[in-house]
Structures are given as C-alpha cells and as structure tokens.
Design a protein around this motif. Structure first.
Motif, PDB file in Angstrom:
ATOM      1  N   ILE A  82      -1.107  10.697  -7.054  1.00 25.63           N
ATOM      2  CA  ILE A  82      -0.490  11.613  -8.006  1.00 25.63           C
ATOM      3  C   ILE A  82      -0.683  10.982  -9.387  1.00 25.63           C
ATOM      4  CG2 ILE A  82       1.706  12.623  -8.776  1.00 25.63           C
ATOM      5  CD1 ILE A  82       2.520  12.549  -5.728  1.00 25.63           C
ATOM      6  N   GLU A  83      -1.544  11.650 -10.194  1.00 27.38           N
ATOM      7  CA  GLU A  83      -2.020  11.025 -11.430  1.00 27.38           C
ATOM      8  C   GLU A  83      -0.938  10.548 -12.373  1.00 27.38           C
ATOM      9  OE1 GLU A  83      -4.908  13.048 -13.849  1.00 27.38           O
ATOM     10  OE2 GLU A  83      -6.116  13.450 -12.043  1.00 27.38           O
ATOM     11  N   ASP A  84       0.128  11.372 -12.517  1.00 28.47           N
ATOM     12  CA  ASP A  84       1.078  10.981 -13.555  1.00 28.47           C
ATOM     13  C   ASP A  84       2.165  10.018 -13.068  1.00 28.47           C
ATOM     14  OD1 ASP A  84       2.453  12.774 -12.111  1.00 28.47           O
ATOM     15  OD2 ASP A  84       3.065  14.063 -13.790  1.00 28.47           O
ATOM     16  N   PHE A  85       2.065   9.549 -11.833  1.00 33.79           N
ATOM     17  CA  PHE A  85       3.004   8.503 -11.410  1.00 33.79           C
ATOM     18  C   PHE A  85       2.588   7.190 -12.067  1.00 33.79           C
ATOM     19  CE2 PHE A  85       4.465   5.092  -8.544  1.00 33.79           C
ATOM     20  CZ  PHE A  85       5.824   5.287  -8.727  1.00 33.79           C
ATOM     21  N   VAL A  86       3.572   6.485 -12.583  1.00 35.35           N
ATOM     22  CA  VAL A  86       3.278   5.360 -13.477  1.00 35.35           C
ATOM     23  C   VAL A  86       2.321   4.318 -12.875  1.00 35.35           C
ATOM     24  CG1 VAL A  86       5.415   4.118 -12.865  1.00 35.35           C
ATOM     25  CG2 VAL A  86       4.319   3.658 -15.045  1.00 35.35           C
ATOM     26  N   LEU A  87       2.510   3.966 -11.606  1.00 35.16           N
ATOM     27  CA  LEU A  87       1.653   2.904 -11.049  1.00 35.16           C
ATOM     28  C   LEU A  87       0.234   3.385 -10.732  1.00 35.16           C
ATOM     29  CD1 LEU A  87       4.202   1.022  -8.730  1.00 35.16           C
ATOM     30  CD2 LEU A  87       3.484   0.420 -11.043  1.00 35.16           C
ATOM     31  N   ALA A 132       0.832  -1.209   0.000  1.00 32.12           N
ATOM     32  CA  ALA A 132       0.000   0.000   0.000  1.00 32.12           C
ATOM     33  C   ALA A 132       0.866   1.259   0.000  1.00 32.12           C
ATOM     34  CB  ALA A 132      -0.920  -0.004   1.220  1.00 32.12           C
ATOM     35  N   ASN A 133       2.090   1.148   0.498  1.00 36.31           N
ATOM     36  CA  ASN A 133       2.970   2.313   0.597  1.00 36.31           C
ATOM     37  C   ASN A 133       4.180   2.248  -0.335  1.00 36.31           C
ATOM     38  OD1 ASN A 133       1.939   1.663   3.687  1.00 36.31           O
ATOM     39  ND2 ASN A 133       1.529   3.710   2.894  1.00 36.31           N
ATOM     40  N   LEU A 134       4.138   1.303  -1.263  1.00 34.92           N
ATOM     41  CA  LEU A 134       5.212   1.212  -2.253  1.00 34.92           C
ATOM     42  C   LEU A 134       5.344   2.556  -2.977  1.00 34.92           C
ATOM     43  CD1 LEU A 134       7.200  -0.624  -3.931  1.00 34.92           C
ATOM     44  CD2 LEU A 134       5.266  -0.990  -5.477  1.00 34.92           C
ATOM     45  N   PHE A 135       6.545   3.070  -3.115  1.00 37.30           N
ATOM     46  CA  PHE A 135       6.826   4.363  -3.763  1.00 37.30           C
ATOM     47  C   PHE A 135       5.956   5.484  -3.186  1.00 37.30           C
ATOM     48  CE2 PHE A 135       7.995   1.347  -7.277  1.00 37.30           C
ATOM     49  CZ  PHE A 135       9.345   1.646  -7.311  1.00 37.30           C
ATOM     50  N   ARG A 159       4.012   8.376  -5.233  1.00 37.81           N
ATOM     51  CA  ARG A 159       2.697   7.876  -5.655  1.00 37.81           C
ATOM     52  C   ARG A 159       1.541   8.691  -5.083  1.00 37.81           C
ATOM     53  NH1 ARG A 159       1.760   1.894  -3.722  1.00 37.81           N
ATOM     54  NH2 ARG A 159      -0.460   1.667  -4.148  1.00 37.81           N
ATOM     55  N   PHE A 160       1.767   9.239  -3.877  1.00 36.60           N
ATOM     56  CA  PHE A 160       0.680   9.954  -3.197  1.00 36.60           C
ATOM     57  C   PHE A 160       1.116  11.347  -2.765  1.00 36.60           C
ATOM     58  CE2 PHE A 160       0.251   5.408  -2.081  1.00 36.60           C
ATOM     59  CZ  PHE A 160      -0.961   5.134  -2.714  1.00 36.60           C
ATOM     60  N   THR A 161       0.153  12.256  -2.689  1.00 36.91           N
ATOM     61  CA  THR A 161       0.431  13.565  -2.106  1.00 36.91           C
ATOM     62  C   THR A 161       0.466  13.391  -0.591  1.00 36.91           C
ATOM     63  OG1 THR A 161      -1.898  14.107  -1.885  1.00 36.91           O
ATOM     64  CG2 THR A 161      -0.817  14.767  -3.945  1.00 36.91           C
ATOM     65  N   ARG A 162       0.829  14.463   0.092  1.00 36.45           N
ATOM     66  CA  ARG A 162       0.945  14.413   1.546  1.00 36.45           C
ATOM     67  C   ARG A 162      -0.385  14.019   2.200  1.00 36.45           C
ATOM     68  NH1 ARG A 162       4.913  13.010   4.718  1.00 36.45           N
ATOM     69  NH2 ARG A 162       5.605  14.565   6.238  1.00 36.45           N
ATOM     70  N   ASP A 163      -1.513  14.423   1.561  1.00 33.98           N
ATOM     71  CA  ASP A 163      -2.808  14.086   2.164  1.00 33.98           C
ATOM     72  C   ASP A 163      -3.382  12.771   1.622  1.00 33.98           C
ATOM     73  OD1 ASP A 163      -3.526  14.959  -0.314  1.00 33.98           O
ATOM     74  OD2 ASP A 163      -4.467  16.827   0.384  1.00 33.98           O
TER      75      ASP A 163
END
Lengths: 201, 469
Positions: A55-60, A40-43, A47-51
């Motif tokens: 993040i849409e353009d991250f590949v996964l 769930a926390n890979l990259f 992968r995620f914003t602080r909240d």
C-alpha cells in the motif's frame, strides 16, 4: 541479546494514537513457534493489500522510510495484547527505537527484552520530532541512550527518563534470567519462608 | 503502627523475594498459566540454555487461543497445520517439563482465564501471571494478576519470579446498584469510556463499591478482565463470602486445616482505612447504561441510546483516529447506535464465556429465533461450562434459536483459528477488543454484554435490552 548502540537515522512518523499490537503484528502471524522472521509482516494489514501488494501511502512503504530504524508514534503505542511478537516484528524489521508520549505497560517492558528502546517524551517534544520525521531523508534523529537524549536534525536536544536497571541491561545486552539466577539464594529462602506461611498456596 | 495499605500493597509486600536499591524487585509468582501461542519460544529458550522449570507444580498449561472450536476437532485432519504444530509443542513442553496440563480433549480444557478459577488454581492473595493480557481476570479473587510477554514467561518458568517495579494505586468505585439490563460488562466498558485506554497505564486498579460487591464472581471476573483495556496491567476486587464460596471445594483449592488457615489469611485482604490511592474514579451504578462500542478502540464506547459521534467531538490526535475508525466501521456520525444492523453475533471469550453469561443469554433467547441470514455462535469458555450448559438445558435453547453451539476456546475473540469475520461483516460480540482486524480482516466489531448480544441476534441490529421483550 545484542548490546544497544546509539542510533542516528531516518525516523518513520506514525502520528495515529492507540496503535495496538494487533496492528503491529496481526494474529495470523502468531502461529509461529519461533521468534524470528516476523519483520516481513510488521504492520501487515496497514502495509499490504489482501493480495500482498504494497500500500503505497503507508509510511514504511515510502522510499525514504523503508530502512527506518526509528518510529515516532502517537500516544499509547503498543496497547492491547501482550504478544511479544510485536517487538520481535519491529526488531526484525530493523526498528531499534520508538518515540512516543506513552506506551502500554506490557509492550513497554517487552521492548527492553528485545533490544528496542521505547523513549517517552512530552507531547511538545514528540510533536517537534514528528514534524522532523515527516521530512524523510532530509531529517536525522539521534538517540544517545547513555546520555539519555534524543536530538532532532537541527540539534535541538530532548532529555528522556529511563529506568536505570533497564538501561543497564539494554546497554550491555544482558539476559534478565542470568541476572536473576545470581539471586537464587534470596529466592530459595523467600520460597521456604513463604511456603511455611502459606501452606495452601 | 504501619501505614495503611491497599490490597495491592499487601499482596505486593507478601511476594517481594528480593529488592534492589533502586526499587527493582523480584516478585514471587504463585501461579503461572501457560497457553500454546505465547509459550513455545519460552520453552525453547529454557532448552537452549539448559534451564528447567523451577516450580512445575505452580505451572498450568492449557491450549485455548488457536484450538478449533468445531465439533469433531479431535480429528487432527480437521486442524490447520499451524494449529497442530502449536498444540504439539505445548503437549511436548508440558510432558518434558512436568507441568500441569489440560489437553484439548480433556473436558476441563478451556480458555486459560476460565480454567484457572474453575479448577481452584486462582485463589485470593496470590500472584498470577500468564502470557496473555487478560490475565487481569483473576484479580476478581483479590489476587494480583497480570499479563506478561514471552521473555517474562521464560523468566517465570526459570525463576518463579518476575522483575518488577511497583505500580501506582488506582481506585474505581461504583456506588449504588445497577439498573435492570445493565451488567458487569457495561460497568467495565463505562469505566474505560471514562478513563480512556491509557487512563490506567502504570496503575493497579482496585474496583470497589456497592455495585461491585453485588456482582457474582463471574461478573467480577468480567470487570477485572477488561482492566487491561483501560491500560491497567491488573485490576482486583477484595475477596468476600462470595469469593470463598466460589473457591471452596474446587479441585486445587485448599482442603481441611489448610482451608481454615487460608481463610484467616484471606480475611486480611482488604484496603485499610486511609490507604493512599494515586487516582480515584467514581461512577454511580444507576448512571451506567447498557453500552456498546462504535469505533476501533475499547474507549470508543457509548450508551446504546446514543448516536454515532463525529470526529469534531474530539480533540488532538483522537480526531484523526476517530475519522479512521468511522471509515473502518462504515458508520456515519449522527446514526442511532440502535439502528446499526449486524450480520454476526459472537457470545464467548474470557470476558463473557462463563456459565452466568450463558444463562443470561439463554434468558433472552428462550423461545426466540435468530434473525434470518444472521450467523450466531456461542463458544463456551471451558468444557465444563459447556457440559453445565447442556445439563441446564441452555444448549437446547441456543440450538433451537439457531445458534451454533461450539467447543471451548478463544475462538472469534481474536480469530486466530478459522472462526473469523469476513471482510465488511459486522458483529455484536461479547469479547473485549474491537481493534481493526481483530475478529477478521476488515471485520467490524461492536462490543456488548451477553444479553445485548442475544437481543441483537434476534433483531438483527444493536438493540437496547431495556426496551426488548
């Protein structure tokens, strides 16, 4: 450990060089005393914003790659910390194969202990597979561990090298410790001889 | 006569307990250091399979990565829940499996790579492993020391061996002497600048040459510590008189007749004339400058009097990586590195948290004040380093200058505990990694030596120690 089965599927392209284990699994997730649940926390910070929003353009996060089982990565993948949480997170997410020109030593070894095959190929081959991977669901990369080949969508085949012992363990899902325990007599006799030679150690 | 050998060859050969036909070896391990973050799953694995620790007398545990470094930390109320759980697990595992243990409130507690040598666990010619990549530090004693993953931690606990194939030999020679203001940290960063972070992959590095011989044991530990940042699993230095003097009398160093025996064996720990190295790097000591990193990889390093580079200065995949780095670091190509303003200074870590580092920093800080508004923190590498610094009056210098004087631990080097940079904060740090997010989410790290960190704390910007005074 599960036996490694051949993989055929979508590969996520991550051309960035020197992707370190802090990127793969940031330190705030090392506070667990378990091996599971880290996918769930890979990259996480890529992968995620602080909240917690994706993040849409991250590949996964892109629809084509959300269930990727393969990552094609830039050179020196997995550098930095020895944290095995990195392969735990990759495997928990569903990644079974990483393809790159090179890996950091400790990460490379850690992969094999967790059912992940890190494939090393020359730059020209990785470049072709990276381009293939960019095509999302229109591409399918296939890894045959027994035959030691990676095939691009168009059937172009690349042969890779892998240590025989590591391959054997991965294909049969073998536990290293169990195998070493079979050699306990050798360890016993070495230890006795060594202790006599180095009484200070 | 047998073929000439490197030190690595000699230590390797002395520790092969079993060799398979394909060259896969079981390497016997002399010292296994354990900390709270990468060991719980390994002990749990032992428990689940009904295995024990084969050599508890060679296994040493100390919490460091996730311990609070604030005063009064012994009060569990002040500790975050997850830290408490990891600490409790280590406590429990140390007791259950009967291994040596320095709990958080023991004055000997500290960063595992500082505690090992300090207590005399680390000795020349030994194999030393730990579930931490900076285990390379112990190579300073002429031991073969490297980081391992948690599965390997479990393997060593259960069998006292590691499944290994031999690495290649690499020689890094630093000729001549260092100029004033240049330190062991600058040597090790300059080597990485030369080789890149993957240049040492697959190798064990032997550091040699006059500049290495002239370093203290503390300095040699700093050099070997960052071998991993150059991709090498291990870095080592041939032992000499300085090594013996450092080891003698330490709690777990050999005594009496055993000391004499050990000394005889240690004197064979040198690379034979004509031994083969697969790769050789030579730097001139006098060419090494006080160095600083500008990007988000330890290979992004330049002399302090250089300018922030541009992505176009690079080739291949590095161009995009540099673009990303500069964006992350908030830096513009062409900026003088010595014009970069910082708001945080961190002195500590297994790279630079030893007494000599603290003395060097105190030498710069004596009678000076930290720049207004700047947050500065010193985290000694062990409780004993802390006590010694207090005895020598260094702690007073730090406190008078405006530094926070903390308890021992890894602290802001990896920022697992609350010692973190806030978003956008910029830190001159004596630690070893400047990765994205390493010292805190969106925090910006510039790696420097202790004297450079101390100077930066006073001026509020990255500072050339040679022009500071």
């Amino acid at each position: 450990m599960e036996k490694f089965e051949n993989v055929s599927g979508v590969a996520a392209p991550m051309p960035l060089v020197n992707i370190d284990t802090d990127m793969i699994i940031p330190k705030q997730f090392l506070k667990t005393i378990k091996r599971s649940g880290l996918g769930a926390n890979l990259f996480d910070e890529m992968r995620f914003t602080r909240d917690g929003a994706e993040i849409e353009d991250f590949v996964l996060n892109k629809p084509a790659y959300r269930k990727a089982e393969i990552i094609v990565a830039g050179e020196n993948f997995g550098c930095g910390s020895s944290r095995e949480h990195a392969p735990w997170a990759l495997r928990d997410f569903g990644i079974k194969v990483v393809i790159s020109t090179s890996y950091a030593d400790i990460f490379y070894n850690n992969c094999f202990k967790n059912g992940i095959l890190p494939v090393v190929l020359p730059k020209e081959a990785v470049d072709i597979l990276m381009e293939d991977a960019e095509r999302g669901e229109n591409a399918r990369i296939t890894i045959d561990l027994d035959g030691q080949t990676v095939s691009a969508t168009d059937g172009t085949e690349f042969k890779f090298e892998v240590d025989e012992f590591k391959k054997h363990c991965l294909m049969n899902g073998l536990d290293d410790i169990g195998l070493t325990m079979q050699k306990v007599k050798a360890i016993d006799s070495f230890e006795a001889e060594y202790a006599a030679k180095t009484p200070w150690a | 006569m047998s073929a000439p050998k490197t030190i690595y060859d000699k230590i390797w050969d002395a520790h092969v307990a079993h060799e398979a036909e394909d060259g896969t070896c079981l390497l016997y391990i002399d010292r296994h250091l354990v900390h709270e973050v990468t060991s719980p799953q390994a002990f749990e694995g032992l428990r689940m399979s009904g295995r024990t620790v084969r050599a508890p007398e060679k296994t040493i545990a100390v919490p460091d990565h996730n311990v609070p470094t604030t005063l009064g930390r012994e009060d569990p109320e002040t500790m975050p829940e997850d830290s408490r759980v990891q600490m409790a697990a280590l406590d429990q595992n140390a007791k259950e499996f009967g291994i040596h243990y320095y709990p958080m409130n023991d004055v000997r507690q500290g960063i595992v790579h500082i505690v090992g040598p300090e207590q005399g666990w680390t000795l020349p010619g030994m194999t030393v492993v730990c579930g931490d990549s900076h285990t390379a530090t112990h190579g300073a004693f002429g031991s073969l020391a490297h980081g391992i993953g948690t599965s390997e931690v479990e393997h060593v606990l259960a069998t006292q061996t590691l499944i290994q194939k031999k690495s290649k030999n690499m020689k890094v020679e630093i000729t001549g002497s260092l100029k004033p203001g240049v330190t062991a940290k600058d040597i090790t960063m300059s080597v990485i600048g030369e080789t890149g972070t993957a240049g040492g992959t697959g190798y064990v590095i032997e550091y040699c040459g006059q500049a290495i011989r002239e370093l203290s044991m503390e300095g040699r530990m700093t050099v070997c510590n960052m071998a991993i940042e150059g991709g090498a699993r291990a870095g080592l230095i041939a032992p000499d008189e300085k090594t013996y003097v450092y080891c003698k009398g330490r709690p777990h160093a050999p005594k009496g007749a055993n000391w004499e025996l050990a000394l005889i064996a240690w004197k064979d720990l040198f690379t034979d004339e004509g031994a083969h190295f697969d790769k050789v790097i030579t730097l001139k000591g006098e060419d090494i400058a006080p160095s600083v990193t500008w990007g988000t990889s330890p290979e992004d390093v330049l002399p302090i009097d250089a300018l922030v580079p541009s992505p176009e200065d690079f080739e291949g995949g590095k161009i995009d990586a540099v673009r990303r780095s500069l964006d992350y670091m908030g830096l513009t190509p062409g900026t003088k590195l010595s014009d970069i303003e910082i708001d945080t200074v961190f002195i500590g870590s297994c790279t630079n948290g030893r007494i000599e580092d603290l003395r060097a920093a105190a030498g710069v800080l004596k009678g000076k004040k930290v720049k207004d508004g700047l947050r500065a923190m010193i985290v000694p590498g062990s409780g004993l380093v802390r006590a010694q610094a207090e005895e020598e009056g260094l702690a007073d210098i730090f406190k008078d200058a405006g530094f926070e004087w903390r308890m021992a631990g890894c602290s802001m080097c990896l920022a697992m505990n609350p010692d973190q940079l806030a978003e956008g904060e910029r830190c001159a740090s004596t630690s070893n990694r400047n990765f994205e997010g390493r010292q805190g989410y969106k925090g910006r790290t510039h790696l420097v030596s202790p004297v450079m960190a101390a100077a930066a704390a006073i001026t509020g910007k990255l500072t050339d120690i040679r022009e500071f005074g």
